[in-house]
Design an enzyme around this catalytic site. Sequence first.
Site, PDB file in Angstrom:
ATOM      1  CG  HIS A 193      -0.216   0.188   2.531  1.00 17.63           C
ATOM      2  ND1 HIS A 193       0.470  -0.840   3.158  1.00 17.63           N
ATOM      3  CD2 HIS A 193      -0.072   1.267   3.339  1.00 17.63           C
ATOM      4  CE1 HIS A 193       0.994  -0.388   4.282  1.00 17.63           C
ATOM      5  NE2 HIS A 193       0.685   0.884   4.427  1.00 17.63           N
TER       6      HIS A 193
ATOM      7  CB  CYS B  54      13.519  23.790 -15.234  1.00 15.22           C
ATOM      8  SG  CYS B  54      13.264  22.406 -14.125  1.00 15.22           S
TER       9      CYS B  54
HETATM   10 ZN   LIG Z   1      12.154  21.101 -15.666  1.00 15.03          ZN
END
Ligand SMILES: [Zn+2]
Length: 332
Positions: free
Chosen positions: A166, A196
């Site tokens: 789980h 990024c």
């Molecule tokens: Zn990225």
Amino acid sequence: MPELRRDPVTGRWVIISTDRQRRPNDFRIERVGTIGREQCPFCPGRESMTPPEVLSYRQSGGAPNTPGWDVRVVPNKFPALQVEGTLDRVGEGMFDRMNGIGAHEVIIETPDHDRPFAAMSEPEIERVLWAYRERILDLKRDVRLKHILVFKNHGGAAGATLDHPHSQLIALPVVPEYVREELDGARRHFELKERCVFCDMVQQEVHDGRRIVQENADIVAIAPYAPRFAFETWLLPKAHGARFEQTPRHVSESLARLLKAVLQRLDRALESPPWNLVLHTAPASEEAEAYHWHVEVMPRLTRVAGFEWGTGFYINPTPPEEAAKVLRSVRL
Ligand SMILES: [Zn+2]
Ligand SMILES: [Zn+2]
Ligand SMILES: [Zn+2]
């Protein structure tokens, strides 16, 4: 009602469970070990032992809360946070607290008690990832919930008290410190370079190759440059995306394939260690385009001890270049 309290020095929030009488055996369970199949509340036929399901996948049909499911999501019977109520952020002199509003759910990944993640088929794993996605999308509609974390503890030493495979989902009324740090770091990098940081990392690691564990068309698994734990492995999408829950299906399928392979590599290289997995996706509550969702897998091979508690930095006995090399060399 559980309570969130903020440490006035560091600003870190902690959850204080005030509902003690509902969980009398907690400390005892940890010492005794995990709950076996005989009493397992997640096995088919025992649906009434859990709170009613909020989602299930049933290829062969069947009514809710009866056997026949493939994946089943239920509220945690002993939630760390609860959905009902208001946030009521209050000051107590110099201290801050708020009601522990949130959601705490359990994703029961398979009806088969003895089928760990690494042994599931790729479509089975993908079905579990899809359940994560559907629950995140549903809970995000509640504006009180600022961040949604999905995680998985595998093995008693990693904190699992039930053997039945789980995962857990916790929706929080604040953005946790670790996610905040990552998000701030990603924003700093973006402001500086207009790129990024995770995309840059993916590009450099794929080019360099030393820390690559495995990759496919959409996902790359790496031993990160500065890992906290031995054999820590991150799985990152190659295409930029802040939110896991907005990922196209083919990326989710690629993630399932690579996740299975990475877990099999860890199992074979390290003799089935306990591990924790966390899914990091952008906070629900804010604009976070500089973020880049990913999965972190942390085998539990060493104990966190006084030095780590005292400094917040980790001593890792295995260089990531070596870890990646070992994991790459495992034959699947
Ligand atoms: Zn990225
Ligand atoms: Zn079970
Ligand atoms: Zn992360």
